[in-house]
Write a protein that holds these residues in place. Structure first.
Motif, short mmCIF file in Angstrom:
data_model
loop_
_atom_site.label_atom_id
_atom_site.label_comp_id
_atom_site.label_asym_id
_atom_site.label_seq_id
_atom_site.Cartn_x
_atom_site.Cartn_y
_atom_site.Cartn_z
N GLY A 1 0.80 -1.22 0.00
CA GLY A 1 0.00 0.00 0.00
C GLY A 1 0.83 1.27 0.00
N TRP A 2 0.14 2.37 0.12
CA TRP A 2 0.75 3.69 0.22
C TRP A 2 -0.08 4.53 1.18
N PRO A 3 0.54 5.14 2.17
CA PRO A 3 -0.23 5.90 3.17
C PRO A 3 -0.83 7.17 2.59
N GLU A 4 -1.94 7.59 3.15
CA GLU A 4 -2.57 8.84 2.75
C GLU A 4 -1.79 10.00 3.37
N LEU A 5 -1.23 10.85 2.52
CA LEU A 5 -0.45 11.99 2.99
C LEU A 5 -0.93 13.26 2.30
N ASP A 6 -1.11 14.33 3.07
CA ASP A 6 -1.56 15.60 2.52
C ASP A 6 -0.39 16.49 2.11
N GLU A 7 0.81 16.18 2.63
CA GLU A 7 1.97 17.02 2.36
C GLU A 7 2.42 16.90 0.89
N THR A 8 3.04 17.97 0.40
CA THR A 8 3.70 17.96 -0.89
C THR A 8 5.12 18.50 -0.70
N SER A 9 5.96 18.33 -1.71
CA SER A 9 7.36 18.73 -1.57
C SER A 9 7.92 19.24 -2.89
N ASP A 10 8.84 20.20 -2.78
CA ASP A 10 9.55 20.66 -3.96
C ASP A 10 11.01 20.19 -3.96
N VAL A 11 11.33 19.18 -3.15
CA VAL A 11 12.67 18.59 -3.18
C VAL A 11 12.91 17.97 -4.56
N PRO A 12 14.10 18.15 -5.13
CA PRO A 12 14.39 17.51 -6.42
C PRO A 12 14.34 15.99 -6.31
N VAL A 13 13.62 15.34 -7.23
CA VAL A 13 13.43 13.89 -7.19
C VAL A 13 13.95 13.26 -8.48
N LEU A 14 14.80 12.25 -8.33
CA LEU A 14 15.18 11.38 -9.44
C LEU A 14 14.39 10.09 -9.27
N TRP A 15 13.55 9.79 -10.26
CA TRP A 15 12.65 8.63 -10.20
C TRP A 15 13.14 7.63 -11.23
N ILE A 16 13.79 6.56 -10.75
CA ILE A 16 14.42 5.58 -11.63
C ILE A 16 13.55 4.33 -11.70
N GLY A 17 13.32 3.86 -12.91
CA GLY A 17 12.58 2.62 -13.10
C GLY A 17 13.27 1.70 -14.07
N GLY A 18 13.13 0.41 -13.87
CA GLY A 18 13.60 -0.54 -14.86
C GLY A 18 12.62 -0.59 -16.01
N ALA A 19 13.12 -0.59 -17.23
CA ALA A 19 12.24 -0.56 -18.40
C ALA A 19 11.32 -1.78 -18.46
N ASN A 20 11.75 -2.89 -17.85
CA ASN A 20 10.95 -4.13 -17.87
C ASN A 20 10.14 -4.33 -16.60
N SER A 21 10.09 -3.32 -15.76
CA SER A 21 9.41 -3.46 -14.47
C SER A 21 8.00 -2.90 -14.53
N PRO A 22 7.05 -3.51 -13.79
CA PRO A 22 5.69 -2.99 -13.74
C PRO A 22 5.47 -2.00 -12.60
N TYR A 23 6.52 -1.63 -11.88
CA TYR A 23 6.36 -0.80 -10.69
C TYR A 23 6.42 0.69 -10.97
N VAL A 24 6.97 1.09 -12.12
CA VAL A 24 7.01 2.50 -12.51
C VAL A 24 6.43 2.61 -13.92
N LEU A 25 5.15 2.95 -14.00
CA LEU A 25 4.45 3.03 -15.28
C LEU A 25 3.97 4.46 -15.53
N ASP A 26 3.66 4.75 -16.79
CA ASP A 26 3.16 6.08 -17.13
C ASP A 26 1.93 6.45 -16.30
N GLU A 27 1.10 5.48 -16.04
CA GLU A 27 -0.15 5.77 -15.33
C GLU A 27 0.08 6.17 -13.87
N TYR A 28 1.31 5.89 -13.34
CA TYR A 28 1.62 6.26 -11.97
C TYR A 28 2.23 7.66 -11.86
N ALA A 29 2.57 8.27 -13.00
CA ALA A 29 3.23 9.57 -12.97
C ALA A 29 2.38 10.65 -12.29
N PRO A 30 1.07 10.74 -12.53
CA PRO A 30 0.29 11.77 -11.85
C PRO A 30 0.36 11.67 -10.33
#
Length: 257
Positions: free
Chosen positions: A190-219
């Protein structure tokens, strides 16, 4: 052991600080190769997450509690680059949202701030196989490997799981809190419900063959973090940092620089 009950390993003596958080069934030492590569010009901390490795066990599972526990390792006077894979990535995201003064940069490795259903049955099978192992009759780690072969046919996965088998005197024991992790697989996905947001720079790395980082999760990621750079590494799955270590380090160094 730190005051937070977390076991840590340090590499390097000078430069900015980087803290690595591993995923389910892992240990801080899974990041040793990266730590050694970065240690000439960074201070690197490898964390055994709660209920893993040499860290203390807890009575329940919570990403928010884990994030607060890891946050206790450092201070706002020395903000860190925080790197987390899978379960550790969710901990890292929650920490950056709850304690923004502690995090200078965030690297999220092959996980998204969403709830996953896939994989739970597979992980449950690993846990049941480990719990079923007759530790009292084991004479060697090779015996354990042979005993797990039927339930865990992939040799790489078996080796990864067996790193958690520790011999103390004449006795073998699992460092993992298997009972808790088995009971909390739904919360782990799961993922906890959080109201906070952040402007910290984020590098989001995914394996091209992995189902854990998909376009639909970007929003979901971009709702929480306003400055996200997403990178997909070819020929890699969920264990992108171990499958393509040189490429992973190149991408990480580029972000750090």
């Amino acid at each position: 052991m730190s005051a937070t009950g977390l076991y840590t390993t340090e590499h390097g003596e000078d430069g900015p600080r980087i803290v690595f958080c591993h995923g389910l069934f892992g240990q801080g030492r899974n990041w040793t190769q990266a730590a050694k590569a970065l240690s000439p010009d960074h201070r690197v901390t490898l964390v055994d997450m709660p209920n893993h490795g040499r860290s203390e066990w807890t009575e329940d599972f919570s990403y928010l509690d884990m994030a607060d526990s890891v946050a206790g390792l450092f201070s706002a006077a020395d903000p860190v680059t925080l790197v987390g894979h899978s379960m550790g990535g969710k901990v890292a995201m929650a920490l950056a949202l709850r304690h923004p003064d502690l995090v200078d940069r965030l690297v999220v490795v092959d996980v998204s701030p969403v709830t996953y259903d896939a994989g739970r049955r597979e992980f449950a099978g690993y846990i049941e196989a480990m719990k079923a192992l007759d530790l009292a009759s084991l004479e060697s780690r090779a015996d354990a490997d042979a005993a797990l072969r039927g339930a865990v046919p992939n040799a790489t996965v078996r080796s990864f799981l067996l790193q958690n088998l520790r011999r103390e005197g004449d006795q073998w024991r699992w460092q993992l809190n298997l009972a808790l992790l088995g009971d909390e697989l739904e919360a782990l996905g799961g993922w906890p419900e959080l109201d906070e947001t952040s402007d910290v720079p984020v590098l989001w790395i995914g394996g091209a063959n992995s189902p854990y980082v998909l376009d639909e999760y970007a929003p979901a990621m971009e709702r929480l973090f306003s400055r996200v750079r997403r990178v997909r590494i070819k020929d890699a799955g969920h264990w992108v940092h171990s499958e393509r270590p040189d490429v992973f380090l190149d991408v990480l160094r580029s972000f750090l620089d």
